[in-house]
Design a protein around this motif. Sequence first.
Motif, short mmCIF file in Angstrom:
data_model
loop_
_atom_site.label_atom_id
_atom_site.label_comp_id
_atom_site.label_asym_id
_atom_site.label_seq_id
_atom_site.Cartn_x
_atom_site.Cartn_y
_atom_site.Cartn_z
N PHE A 197 27.44 -7.62 -0.32
CA PHE A 197 27.17 -8.30 -1.59
C PHE A 197 27.26 -7.29 -2.75
N ASN A 198 26.70 -6.09 -2.55
CA ASN A 198 26.78 -5.06 -3.60
C ASN A 198 28.23 -4.75 -3.96
N TYR A 199 29.03 -4.54 -2.93
CA TYR A 199 30.42 -4.14 -3.16
C TYR A 199 31.19 -5.25 -3.88
N ALA A 200 30.96 -6.49 -3.46
CA ALA A 200 31.66 -7.62 -4.07
C ALA A 200 31.26 -7.76 -5.54
N VAL A 201 29.96 -7.62 -5.82
CA VAL A 201 29.49 -7.72 -7.21
C VAL A 201 30.10 -6.58 -8.04
N ASP A 202 30.04 -5.37 -7.49
CA ASP A 202 30.57 -4.19 -8.20
C ASP A 202 32.04 -4.31 -8.53
N THR A 203 32.81 -4.91 -7.62
CA THR A 203 34.26 -4.96 -7.83
C THR A 203 34.69 -6.31 -8.40
N GLY A 204 33.73 -7.19 -8.65
CA GLY A 204 34.04 -8.49 -9.25
C GLY A 204 34.91 -9.38 -8.38
N GLN A 205 34.69 -9.33 -7.07
CA GLN A 205 35.51 -10.14 -6.16
C GLN A 205 34.64 -11.14 -5.39
N PHE A 223 23.57 -14.19 12.12
CA PHE A 223 24.37 -13.51 11.08
C PHE A 223 24.54 -14.44 9.87
N LYS A 224 24.91 -15.68 10.15
CA LYS A 224 25.14 -16.64 9.07
C LYS A 224 23.87 -16.84 8.25
N ASP A 225 22.73 -17.01 8.95
CA ASP A 225 21.46 -17.27 8.26
C ASP A 225 21.02 -16.08 7.41
N ILE A 226 21.16 -14.88 7.97
CA ILE A 226 20.72 -13.69 7.22
C ILE A 226 21.57 -13.52 5.97
N PHE A 227 22.86 -13.68 6.09
CA PHE A 227 23.73 -13.60 4.91
C PHE A 227 23.32 -14.64 3.86
N SER A 232 21.10 -16.13 -1.36
CA SER A 232 20.34 -16.99 -2.28
C SER A 232 19.22 -16.25 -2.98
N ASN A 233 18.54 -15.34 -2.24
CA ASN A 233 17.38 -14.68 -2.83
C ASN A 233 17.73 -13.52 -3.75
N GLU A 234 18.83 -12.82 -3.45
CA GLU A 234 19.07 -11.56 -4.17
C GLU A 234 20.35 -11.48 -4.98
N TYR A 235 21.34 -12.28 -4.63
CA TYR A 235 22.65 -12.05 -5.27
C TYR A 235 23.26 -13.26 -5.96
N LYS A 236 22.71 -14.44 -5.72
CA LYS A 236 23.34 -15.65 -6.23
C LYS A 236 23.57 -15.57 -7.74
N SER A 237 22.54 -15.11 -8.48
CA SER A 237 22.68 -15.11 -9.93
C SER A 237 23.74 -14.10 -10.38
N ALA A 238 23.85 -12.97 -9.67
CA ALA A 238 24.89 -11.98 -10.04
C ALA A 238 26.28 -12.55 -9.80
N PHE A 239 26.45 -13.28 -8.70
CA PHE A 239 27.75 -13.90 -8.43
C PHE A 239 28.06 -14.96 -9.48
N GLU A 240 27.06 -15.77 -9.80
CA GLU A 240 27.28 -16.83 -10.79
C GLU A 240 27.63 -16.23 -12.15
N ALA A 241 26.93 -15.15 -12.50
CA ALA A 241 27.21 -14.51 -13.79
C ALA A 241 28.64 -13.97 -13.82
N ALA A 242 29.12 -13.47 -12.67
CA ALA A 242 30.46 -12.88 -12.62
C ALA A 242 31.54 -13.94 -12.40
N GLY A 243 31.12 -15.18 -12.11
CA GLY A 243 32.10 -16.23 -11.83
C GLY A 243 32.78 -16.05 -10.48
N THR A 244 32.11 -15.35 -9.57
CA THR A 244 32.68 -15.15 -8.23
C THR A 244 31.87 -15.97 -7.23
#
Length: 408
Positions: A197-205, A223-227, A232-244
């Motif tokens: 998630f960090n890498y995807a947010v950092d590279t905007g992908q 694996f699916k559940d942990i991802f 949802s708890n930590e990265y959803k808003s960053a993805f939404e902000a980046a449009g990814t």
Amino acid sequence: MAEKIKMTTPLVEMDGDEMTRVMWKMIKDILLLPYIDLKTEYYDLSLKNRDATEDRVTVESAEATKKFGVAVKCATITPNAQRMEEYNLKEMWKSPNGTIRAILDGTVFRAPITVKGINPLVPTWTKPITIARHAYGDVYKNSEIEVGEGDKAELLVTDRDGGVTKRPIHEFTESGGIIQGQYNTDKSIAGFARSCFNYAVDTGQDLWFATKDTISKKYDHRFKDIFEEIYSNEYKSAFEAAGTEYFYTLIDDAVARVMRSEGGYVWACKNYDGDVMSDMLAAAFGSLGMMTSALVSPDGVYEFEAAHGTVTRHYYKHLKGEKTSTNSMATLFAWAGALKKRGELDGLAELSAFAEKLETAAIQTIESGVMTGDLHAVSTLAEKRKVDTREFITEIDKNLKSVIHGGE
Ligand code: NAP
Ligand code: MG
């Protein structure tokens, strides 16, 4: 010439072996030192120095990376029996990459550098596909038993209070066979997920992840559940902000979609899937000299390097005084990636901008038809010229100067 770009925090610099060590110095001398007041914490990870320090230098370089947050690494020899003799080693030291990965607890992301004229074997792939392999557990840490006809196999877990849970595996009534036990841990899966998630947010992908959870209702489903939970708890808003987006599907569906896609996303894979698919992607995108690699820890520490090795065959030619035509792109992009990250973390926009200009100049060089032998052999450009290792770097410098001045 303009004043050199200043740095505040050092980069951890891990020097290495053979032909990549030769290119390392050329890149620094020609493309970095004239432009940047380069600040590094230097660690010599050459096999000779690892042997002299009983491999402490590798551990120290990894600890420094934890402290400073960003490292750039040259390719290094992983010793085997032949190297023991060649370097008269005290011990067959472990792979430095393995040691560093264990200390940083990171995930490796491999991404090809794409340029005009070097076409991937899949024509729709116009953008790079970055692959991340969960390099822990599963079939790589399994226990296997051969069983005979008439044997009965069960899965057995003893809990901390001595309680036992059993599940039948198979009764081998008609023939003997084989069984296998494998495991993973929530901690490792969560670390893998955060790195991705960090890498995807950092590279905007976008981030893709796939397992076979319909068949493996507990193992792969975990694996699916942990991802999903971490997303949802930590990265959803960053993805939404980046449009990814974060996209989960079944592994077979993912493979089919990858083949039809245009690229431009990060593909997170379970250990075995990543082992297999990373070799397929590397082959399909072309030269090893164009494949970059970044190790990203769950807490966001980065180590950049080339995916290839020390290019031994070229080094032996170099030692004999023969000209080589070794591609420095992946090593140069490792430096650029590290400088960009350092610039981001320290709020040094000028440093990050320089790193991007360096990448632009390098790509322009190849797209203008000037390239090393590995690319010359496959480039579809009508006009192309093969240059030696040093000339390629000096040609990049000419383009860098015009990119810098064009931007003023
Ligand atoms: P390699 O160094 O990746 O080279 C294999 C072949 O791929 C080369 O002989 C060359 O082909 C081609 N190639 C790779 N990088 C190239 C580049 N930048 N430009 C042009 N051609 C390139 O793999 P290896 O020979 O199997 O391993 C050499 C040493 O590297 C070993 O001691 C190994 O332990 C180490 N290694 C280190 C790392 C790492 O530090 N991350 C990774 C892998 C291997 P041609 O000869 O056909 O031109
Ligand atoms: Mg493999």
